[in-house]
Motif scaffolding. Structure first.
Motif, mmCIF file in Angstrom:
data_model
loop_
_atom_site.group_PDB
_atom_site.id
_atom_site.type_symbol
_atom_site.label_atom_id
_atom_site.label_comp_id
_atom_site.label_asym_id
_atom_site.label_seq_id
_atom_site.Cartn_x
_atom_site.Cartn_y
_atom_site.Cartn_z
ATOM 1 N N ALA A 1 0.847 -1.193 0.000
ATOM 2 C CA ALA A 1 0.000 0.000 0.000
ATOM 3 C C ALA A 1 0.881 1.241 0.000
ATOM 4 C CB ALA A 1 -0.925 -0.002 1.220
ATOM 5 N N ALA A 2 2.122 1.060 -0.465
ATOM 6 C CA ALA A 2 3.088 2.161 -0.447
ATOM 7 C C ALA A 2 2.678 3.280 -1.394
ATOM 8 C CB ALA A 2 4.474 1.637 -0.848
ATOM 9 N N THR A 3 3.089 4.475 -1.061
ATOM 10 C CA THR A 3 2.881 5.604 -1.960
ATOM 11 C C THR A 3 3.910 5.526 -3.084
ATOM 12 O OG1 THR A 3 4.423 7.042 -0.773
ATOM 13 C CG2 THR A 3 2.112 7.026 -0.022
ATOM 14 N N ALA A 4 3.678 6.305 -4.129
ATOM 15 C CA ALA A 4 4.631 6.348 -5.237
ATOM 16 C C ALA A 4 6.000 6.804 -4.741
ATOM 17 C CB ALA A 4 4.118 7.278 -6.330
ATOM 18 N N GLU A 5 6.010 7.761 -3.827
ATOM 19 C CA GLU A 5 7.277 8.264 -3.295
ATOM 20 C C GLU A 5 8.008 7.175 -2.505
ATOM 21 O OE1 GLU A 5 4.363 9.815 -3.101
ATOM 22 O OE2 GLU A 5 4.800 11.388 -4.589
ATOM 23 N N GLN A 6 7.268 6.393 -1.734
ATOM 24 C CA GLN A 6 7.885 5.313 -0.964
ATOM 25 C C GLN A 6 8.477 4.244 -1.879
ATOM 26 O OE1 GLN A 6 4.438 4.412 1.442
ATOM 27 N NE2 GLN A 6 5.320 5.392 3.257
ATOM 28 N N ILE A 7 7.792 3.968 -2.991
ATOM 29 C CA ILE A 7 8.317 2.985 -3.935
ATOM 30 C C ILE A 7 9.603 3.497 -4.574
ATOM 31 C CG2 ILE A 7 7.883 1.858 -6.164
ATOM 32 C CD1 ILE A 7 4.957 1.601 -5.271
ATOM 33 N N LYS A 8 9.628 4.768 -4.929
ATOM 34 C CA LYS A 8 10.851 5.356 -5.475
ATOM 35 C C LYS A 8 12.001 5.240 -4.478
ATOM 36 C CE LYS A 8 8.502 8.827 -8.334
ATOM 37 N NZ LYS A 8 8.236 10.282 -8.506
ATOM 38 N N GLU A 9 11.702 5.507 -3.221
ATOM 39 C CA GLU A 9 12.735 5.407 -2.181
ATOM 40 C C GLU A 9 13.199 3.959 -2.012
ATOM 41 O OE1 GLU A 9 11.092 7.069 1.332
ATOM 42 O OE2 GLU A 9 10.970 9.113 0.533
ATOM 43 N N ALA A 10 12.266 3.017 -2.093
ATOM 44 C CA ALA A 10 12.622 1.605 -1.950
ATOM 45 C C ALA A 10 13.553 1.170 -3.077
ATOM 46 C CB ALA A 10 11.363 0.748 -1.940
ATOM 47 N N VAL A 11 13.244 1.581 -4.291
ATOM 48 C CA VAL A 11 14.086 1.222 -5.438
ATOM 49 C C VAL A 11 15.461 1.867 -5.303
ATOM 50 C CG1 VAL A 11 14.354 1.431 -7.936
ATOM 51 C CG2 VAL A 11 12.125 0.836 -6.965
ATOM 52 N N ALA A 12 15.476 3.106 -4.881
ATOM 53 C CA ALA A 12 16.757 3.794 -4.688
ATOM 54 C C ALA A 12 17.595 3.118 -3.607
ATOM 55 C CB ALA A 12 16.512 5.252 -4.320
ATOM 56 N N SER A 13 16.919 2.427 -2.673
ATOM 57 C CA SER A 13 17.622 1.741 -1.583
ATOM 58 C C SER A 13 17.954 0.298 -1.913
ATOM 59 C CB SER A 13 16.767 1.791 -0.310
ATOM 60 O OG SER A 13 16.558 3.135 0.097
ATOM 61 N N GLY A 14 17.555 -0.162 -3.106
ATOM 62 C CA GLY A 14 17.949 -1.504 -3.529
ATOM 63 C C GLY A 14 16.848 -2.493 -3.831
ATOM 64 N N ALA A 15 15.574 -2.131 -3.697
ATOM 65 C CA ALA A 15 14.493 -3.055 -4.065
ATOM 66 C C ALA A 15 14.615 -3.389 -5.548
ATOM 67 C CB ALA A 15 13.129 -2.445 -3.762
ATOM 68 N N ARG A 16 14.428 -4.681 -5.901
ATOM 69 C CA ARG A 16 14.697 -5.113 -7.268
ATOM 70 C C ARG A 16 13.505 -5.767 -7.960
ATOM 71 N NH1 ARG A 16 18.695 -9.399 -7.314
ATOM 72 N NH2 ARG A 16 18.831 -8.970 -9.551
ATOM 73 N N MET A 17 12.434 -6.041 -7.227
ATOM 74 C CA MET A 17 11.382 -6.847 -7.828
ATOM 75 C C MET A 17 10.024 -6.508 -7.241
ATOM 76 S SD MET A 17 11.329 -11.017 -8.142
ATOM 77 C CE MET A 17 11.196 -11.319 -6.386
ATOM 78 N N SER A 18 8.974 -6.791 -8.018
ATOM 79 C CA SER A 18 7.592 -6.708 -7.541
ATOM 80 C C SER A 18 7.033 -8.128 -7.490
ATOM 81 C CB SER A 18 6.731 -5.856 -8.474
ATOM 82 O OG SER A 18 7.190 -4.525 -8.523
ATOM 83 N N THR A 19 6.708 -8.584 -6.294
ATOM 84 C CA THR A 19 6.141 -9.923 -6.125
ATOM 85 C C THR A 19 4.636 -9.878 -6.347
ATOM 86 O OG1 THR A 19 7.838 -10.511 -4.505
ATOM 87 C CG2 THR A 19 5.829 -11.822 -4.491
ATOM 88 N N HIS A 20 4.106 -10.853 -7.098
ATOM 89 C CA HIS A 20 2.644 -10.937 -7.316
ATOM 90 C C HIS A 20 2.102 -9.592 -7.807
ATOM 91 C CE1 HIS A 20 2.236 -14.450 -4.190
ATOM 92 N NE2 HIS A 20 3.134 -14.679 -5.122
ATOM 93 N N PHE A 21 2.751 -9.021 -8.808
ATOM 94 C CA PHE A 21 2.351 -7.700 -9.274
ATOM 95 C C PHE A 21 0.853 -7.668 -9.598
ATOM 96 C CE2 PHE A 21 1.338 -4.665 -12.572
ATOM 97 C CZ PHE A 21 1.881 -3.510 -12.041
ATOM 98 N N GLY A 22 0.177 -6.638 -9.091
ATOM 99 C CA GLY A 22 -1.241 -6.442 -9.365
ATOM 100 C C GLY A 22 -2.171 -7.194 -8.448
ATOM 101 N N ASN A 23 -1.636 -8.041 -7.582
ATOM 102 C CA ASN A 23 -2.479 -8.810 -6.665
ATOM 103 C C ASN A 23 -2.321 -8.299 -5.243
ATOM 104 O OD1 ASN A 23 -1.540 -11.368 -8.791
ATOM 105 N ND2 ASN A 23 -3.680 -10.778 -8.546
ATOM 106 N N GLY A 24 -3.294 -8.590 -4.410
ATOM 107 C CA GLY A 24 -3.293 -8.058 -3.062
ATOM 108 C C GLY A 24 -3.459 -6.551 -3.065
ATOM 109 N N ALA A 25 -4.033 -6.018 -4.150
ATOM 110 C CA ALA A 25 -4.215 -4.575 -4.293
ATOM 111 C C ALA A 25 -5.619 -4.165 -3.851
ATOM 112 C CB ALA A 25 -3.981 -4.156 -5.745
ATOM 113 N N HIS A 26 -5.774 -2.881 -3.564
ATOM 114 C CA HIS A 26 -7.093 -2.353 -3.210
ATOM 115 C C HIS A 26 -8.032 -2.453 -4.415
ATOM 116 C CE1 HIS A 26 -4.337 -0.368 -0.344
ATOM 117 N NE2 HIS A 26 -5.354 -0.445 0.494
ATOM 118 N N LEU A 27 -9.315 -2.629 -4.136
ATOM 119 C CA LEU A 27 -10.295 -2.678 -5.220
ATOM 120 C C LEU A 27 -10.443 -1.328 -5.905
ATOM 121 C CD1 LEU A 27 -13.094 -4.897 -3.622
ATOM 122 C CD2 LEU A 27 -11.279 -5.570 -5.219
ATOM 123 N N MET A 28 -10.216 -0.248 -5.154
ATOM 124 C CA MET A 28 -10.301 1.108 -5.712
ATOM 125 C C MET A 28 -8.973 1.815 -5.470
ATOM 126 S SD MET A 28 -13.350 1.459 -7.028
ATOM 127 C CE MET A 28 -13.616 3.234 -7.117
#
Length: 207
Positions: free
Chosen positions: A9-36
């Motif tokens: 449920a991360a914000t776009a800014e948090q995702i950018k920070e995660a990638v900058a810190s070394g995150a390399r992958m999205s697990t189960h992309f598109g799943n476990g997401a909010h309906l809206m």
């Protein structure tokens, strides 16, 4: 150690920070997401926009619609991979089961696994990677070669394993021999380091 973003449920800014810190992958992309979700920005768009992120897709025909799979493959290219999300009920006949995590679940004749009391909520997948390869190739979302690579050499390359070399000279002889039977793939032999570790003795694969 690999850091992956999943069911977030991360914000776009948090995702950018995660990638900058070394995150390399999205697990189960598109799943476990909010309906809206906000139209934009949102955490799905941002994960697609981050060139450094690989995307793992559950292509069992139930978790993600074809349109989403097509878009992710077009955006991520060689950084799109398959993941099964298969639970221990894989291979079981259709019916109702009680699990230690989700309680009562139903495995339909079509292969979909959902909560017994909430049909719209999936309870993982009951299909292995071969099913995902069949889905991508059979629906024309990816070629058979690309779909197979998404489940084999691409993940191996991501994890920096020798098997990423595929069938090139000097690579580990980790090989699967299969037969295409209409839209289905039947594994006839599998080899690990050149040794046969599985053989289909049912007679269905006899020449």
């Amino acid at each position: 150690m690999t850091v992956s973003i999943g069911h977030t449920a991360a914000t776009a800014e948090q995702i950018k920070e995660a990638v900058a810190s070394g995150a390399r992958m999205s697990t189960h992309f598109g799943n476990g997401a909010h309906l809206m979700l906000p139209r934009h920005p949102n955490y799905l768009w941002e994960q697609l926009a981050q060139d450094e992120l690989y995307s793992c897709l559950i292509a069992d025909g139930f978790h993600l619609p074809d349109q989403v799979l097509k878009v992710v493959l077009k955006v991520k290219g060689e950084k799109a991979m398959l993941v099964s999300d298969a639970v221990y009920l894989s291979g079981m006949p259709p019916g109702e089961y009680t699990t230690h995590i989700g309680g009562r679940v139903v495995l339909t004749p079509q292969g979909r696994l959902h909560l017994a009391e909430q049909e719209k909520i999936l309870a993982g997948s009951a299909q292995m990677l071969l099913w995902g390869i069949e889905q991508l190739a059979g629906r024309g979302i990816a070629s058979l070669a690309d779909a197979w690579d998404m489940a084999s050499v691409r993940p191996a390359g991501f994890m920096r394993l020798p098997a990423a070399a595929g069938l090139s000279a000097g690579a580990p002889a980790d090989i699967a021999l299969f037969r295409r039977d209409g839209g289905k793939l039947r594994i006839e032999r599998t080899c690990k380091a050149g040794e046969i570790v599985y053989r289909d003795d049912s007679g269905k694969g006899d020449r």
